[in-house]
Design a protein around this motif. Structure first.
Motif, PDB file in Angstrom:
ATOM      1  N   LEU A  30      18.837  98.057  61.064  1.00  9.80           N
ATOM      2  CA  LEU A  30      18.023  96.851  61.245  1.00  9.80           C
ATOM      3  C   LEU A  30      17.802  96.145  59.902  1.00  9.80           C
ATOM      4  O   LEU A  30      17.980  94.927  59.789  1.00  9.80           O
ATOM      5  CB  LEU A  30      16.687  97.251  61.875  1.00  9.80           C
ATOM      6  N   LYS A  31      17.457  96.913  58.893  1.00  9.89           N
ATOM      7  CA  LYS A  31      17.221  96.350  57.560  1.00  9.89           C
ATOM      8  C   LYS A  31      18.493  95.708  56.995  1.00  9.89           C
ATOM      9  O   LYS A  31      18.447  94.586  56.480  1.00  9.89           O
ATOM     10  CB  LYS A  31      16.721  97.451  56.623  1.00  9.89           C
ATOM     11  N   ARG A  32      19.613  96.397  57.121  1.00 16.00           N
ATOM     12  CA  ARG A  32      20.867  95.871  56.558  1.00 16.00           C
ATOM     13  C   ARG A  32      21.321  94.609  57.280  1.00 16.00           C
ATOM     14  O   ARG A  32      21.805  93.674  56.642  1.00 16.00           O
ATOM     15  CB  ARG A  32      21.937  96.962  56.572  1.00 16.00           C
ATOM     16  N   MET A  33      21.148  94.559  58.596  1.00 18.25           N
ATOM     17  CA  MET A  33      21.513  93.328  59.307  1.00 18.25           C
ATOM     18  C   MET A  33      20.594  92.183  58.900  1.00 18.25           C
ATOM     19  O   MET A  33      21.055  91.055  58.718  1.00 18.25           O
ATOM     20  CB  MET A  33      21.472  93.545  60.821  1.00 18.25           C
ATOM     21  N   ASN A  34      19.304  92.459  58.754  1.00 21.39           N
ATOM     22  CA  ASN A  34      18.372  91.417  58.313  1.00 21.39           C
ATOM     23  C   ASN A  34      18.661  90.966  56.887  1.00 21.39           C
ATOM     24  O   ASN A  34      18.305  89.858  56.499  1.00 21.39           O
ATOM     25  CB  ASN A  34      16.924  91.876  58.449  1.00 21.39           C
ATOM     26  N   ASN A  35      19.324  91.820  56.099  1.00 18.91           N
ATOM     27  CA  ASN A  35      19.704  91.466  54.732  1.00 18.91           C
ATOM     28  C   ASN A  35      21.097  90.852  54.652  1.00 18.91           C
ATOM     29  O   ASN A  35      21.646  90.722  53.556  1.00 18.91           O
ATOM     30  CB  ASN A  35      19.604  92.689  53.816  1.00 18.91           C
ATOM     31  N   GLY A  36      21.674  90.510  55.788  1.00 19.49           N
ATOM     32  CA  GLY A  36      22.934  89.777  55.786  1.00 19.49           C
ATOM     33  C   GLY A  36      24.176  90.521  56.221  1.00 19.49           C
ATOM     34  O   GLY A  36      25.254  89.925  56.300  1.00 19.49           O
ATOM     35  N   GLU A  37      24.096  91.811  56.501  1.00 20.26           N
ATOM     36  CA  GLU A  37      25.277  92.565  56.927  1.00 20.26           C
ATOM     37  C   GLU A  37      25.461  92.429  58.451  1.00 20.26           C
ATOM     38  O   GLU A  37      25.412  93.396  59.198  1.00 20.26           O
ATOM     39  CB  GLU A  37      25.159  94.031  56.524  1.00 20.26           C
ATOM     40  N   HIS A  38      25.693  91.214  58.894  1.00 17.19           N
ATOM     41  CA  HIS A  38      25.784  90.911  60.322  1.00 17.19           C
ATOM     42  C   HIS A  38      26.996  91.561  60.988  1.00 17.19           C
ATOM     43  O   HIS A  38      26.992  91.801  62.195  1.00 17.19           O
ATOM     44  CB  HIS A  38      25.819  89.394  60.537  1.00 17.19           C
ATOM     45  N   GLU A  39      28.031  91.852  60.208  1.00 20.96           N
ATOM     46  CA  GLU A  39      29.239  92.454  60.769  1.00 20.96           C
ATOM     47  C   GLU A  39      28.997  93.862  61.311  1.00 20.96           C
ATOM     48  O   GLU A  39      29.809  94.380  62.079  1.00 20.96           O
ATOM     49  CB  GLU A  39      30.363  92.477  59.722  1.00 20.96           C
ATOM     50  N   LEU A  40      27.881  94.489  60.931  1.00 22.51           N
ATOM     51  CA  LEU A  40      27.552  95.811  61.481  1.00 22.51           C
ATOM     52  C   LEU A  40      27.359  95.757  62.995  1.00 22.51           C
ATOM     53  O   LEU A  40      27.452  96.775  63.679  1.00 22.51           O
ATOM     54  CB  LEU A  40      26.280  96.364  60.827  1.00 22.51           C
ATOM     55  N   ALA A  41      27.104  94.567  63.542  1.00 19.24           N
ATOM     56  CA  ALA A  41      26.871  94.404  64.979  1.00 19.24           C
ATOM     57  C   ALA A  41      28.155  94.459  65.798  1.00 19.24           C
ATOM     58  O   ALA A  41      28.112  94.461  67.023  1.00 19.24           O
ATOM     59  CB  ALA A  41      26.142  93.093  65.252  1.00 19.24           C
ATOM     60  N   ILE A  42      29.300  94.513  65.145  1.00 17.79           N
ATOM     61  CA  ILE A  42      30.584  94.557  65.847  1.00 17.79           C
ATOM     62  C   ILE A  42      31.092  95.998  65.835  1.00 17.79           C
ATOM     63  O   ILE A  42      31.122  96.644  64.788  1.00 17.79           O
ATOM     64  CB  ILE A  42      31.625  93.633  65.174  1.00 17.79           C
ATOM     65  N   HIS A  43      31.483  96.501  67.019  1.00 14.80           N
ATOM     66  CA  HIS A  43      31.949  97.888  67.122  1.00 14.80           C
ATOM     67  C   HIS A  43      33.309  97.926  67.822  1.00 14.80           C
ATOM     68  O   HIS A  43      33.510  97.245  68.823  1.00 14.80           O
ATOM     69  CB  HIS A  43      30.940  98.734  67.906  1.00 14.80           C
ATOM     70  N   PRO A  44      34.246  98.714  67.281  1.00 17.37           N
ATOM     71  CA  PRO A  44      35.604  98.721  67.844  1.00 17.37           C
ATOM     72  C   PRO A  44      35.694  99.270  69.264  1.00 17.37           C
ATOM     73  O   PRO A  44      36.633  98.944  69.988  1.00 17.37           O
ATOM     74  CB  PRO A  44      36.406  99.584  66.864  1.00 17.37           C
ATOM     75  N   TYR A  45      34.736 100.083  69.694  1.00 16.99           N
ATOM     76  CA  TYR A  45      34.811 100.682  71.025  1.00 16.99           C
ATOM     77  C   TYR A  45      33.816 100.063  72.002  1.00 16.99           C
ATOM     78  O   TYR A  45      33.460 100.674  72.999  1.00 16.99           O
ATOM     79  CB  TYR A  45      34.626 102.195  70.941  1.00 16.99           C
ATOM     80  N   CYS A  46      33.390  98.856  71.719  1.00 13.50           N
ATOM     81  CA  CYS A  46      32.472  98.149  72.610  1.00 13.50           C
ATOM     82  C   CYS A  46      33.174  97.825  73.930  1.00 13.50           C
ATOM     83  O   CYS A  46      34.358  97.456  73.949  1.00 13.50           O
ATOM     84  CB  CYS A  46      31.999  96.854  71.942  1.00 13.50           C
ATOM     85  N   GLY A  47      32.435  97.912  75.011  1.00 13.77           N
ATOM     86  CA  GLY A  47      32.978  97.553  76.316  1.00 13.77           C
ATOM     87  C   GLY A  47      33.469  96.121  76.373  1.00 13.77           C
ATOM     88  O   GLY A  47      34.377  95.799  77.151  1.00 13.77           O
ATOM     89  N   THR A  48      32.891  95.250  75.560  1.00 10.33           N
ATOM     90  CA  THR A  48      33.340  93.858  75.515  1.00 10.33           C
ATOM     91  C   THR A  48      34.818  93.775  75.164  1.00 10.33           C
ATOM     92  O   THR A  48      35.558  92.957  75.727  1.00 10.33           O
ATOM     93  CB  THR A  48      32.506  93.061  74.480  1.00 10.33           C
ATOM     94  N   ASN A  49      35.280  94.626  74.252  1.00 12.11           N
ATOM     95  CA  ASN A  49      36.704  94.635  73.883  1.00 12.11           C
ATOM     96  C   ASN A  49      37.565  94.995  75.081  1.00 12.11           C
ATOM     97  O   ASN A  49      38.614  94.390  75.317  1.00 12.11           O
ATOM     98  CB  ASN A  49      36.962  95.630  72.749  1.00 12.11           C
ATOM     99  N   PHE A  50      37.128  95.992  75.851  1.00 11.60           N
ATOM    100  CA  PHE A  50      37.909  96.448  76.996  1.00 11.60           C
ATOM    101  C   PHE A  50      37.904  95.405  78.115  1.00 11.60           C
ATOM    102  O   PHE A  50      38.933  95.170  78.756  1.00 11.60           O
ATOM    103  CB  PHE A  50      37.384  97.794  77.493  1.00 11.60           C
TER     104      PHE A  50
END
Length: 178
Positions: free
Chosen positions: A64-84
């Motif tokens: 949460l802290k890292r995303m709030n500090n600008g690391e927005h790419e942490l929200a993307i995951h290679p095994y997310c159902g969205t990819n499938f």
């Protein structure tokens, strides 16, 4: 009134929780070996996998802290159902399009099989870079804003541990653990 459905109350919460889920899983996989899975809704996230409650809480707070500090790419995951789902929709649509042509005999249908396999494979290849883009633009948010972790609960059961991380809007206070 918000005109963007993605920023509307419950939808926004699900997207931000989904981003927190992914960020937590991305960081957790670097800290501890094992297999982890997650699920997000408007109230928080579920994490499945053998991890201590303390380590999971620490990792989720760091995410949460890292995303709030600008690391927005942490929200993307290679095994997310969205990819499938993205792959399934594109490959399935191409397969369907190639089966629309009339084939009067079984042999003509069988001749078409290699073309359909080629179309489905091309669809899967094309969809590969689109899944993360769909995550970024539609199903997750890497900007948690005022999202806070309110409580974490560990459910004892047979198999991998199950944790519920409850989130909400607010200020950063002490988190209740059970």
């Amino acid at each position: 009134m918000t005109t963007n459905l993605l920023e509307w109350g419950p939808v926004s919460l699900v997207r931000r929780n989904h981003g927190l889920e992914h960020a937590t899983l991305n960081l957790l996989s670097k800290r501890q070996p094992g297999s982890f899975a997650g699920y997000s809704d408007a109230r928080g996230i579920w994490i499945i996998g053998n991890v201590s409650t303390d380590l999971l809480l620490e990792t989720a707070q760091e995410a949460l802290k890292r995303m709030n500090n600008g690391e927005h790419e942490l929200a993307i995951h290679p095994y997310c159902g969205t990819n499938f789902v993205t792959t399934g929709v594109i490959a399935g649509t191409l397969a369907w399009l190639f089966t629309l042509r009339k084939a009067n005999s079984f042999s003509k249908k069988l001749d078409r099989w290699s073309t359909v396999v080629l179309a489905v494979t091309a669809g899967a290849v094309l969809a590969h870079p689109l899944g993360p883009k769909v995550q970024e633009k539609l199903t997750t948010s890497g900007v948690p804003g005022s999202l806070v972790i309110k409580q974490i609960i560990r459910y004892e059961r047979n198999g991998p541990a199950l944790h519920r991380i409850l989130t909400g809007e607010g200020s950063h206070k002490d988190v209740a653990t059970e």
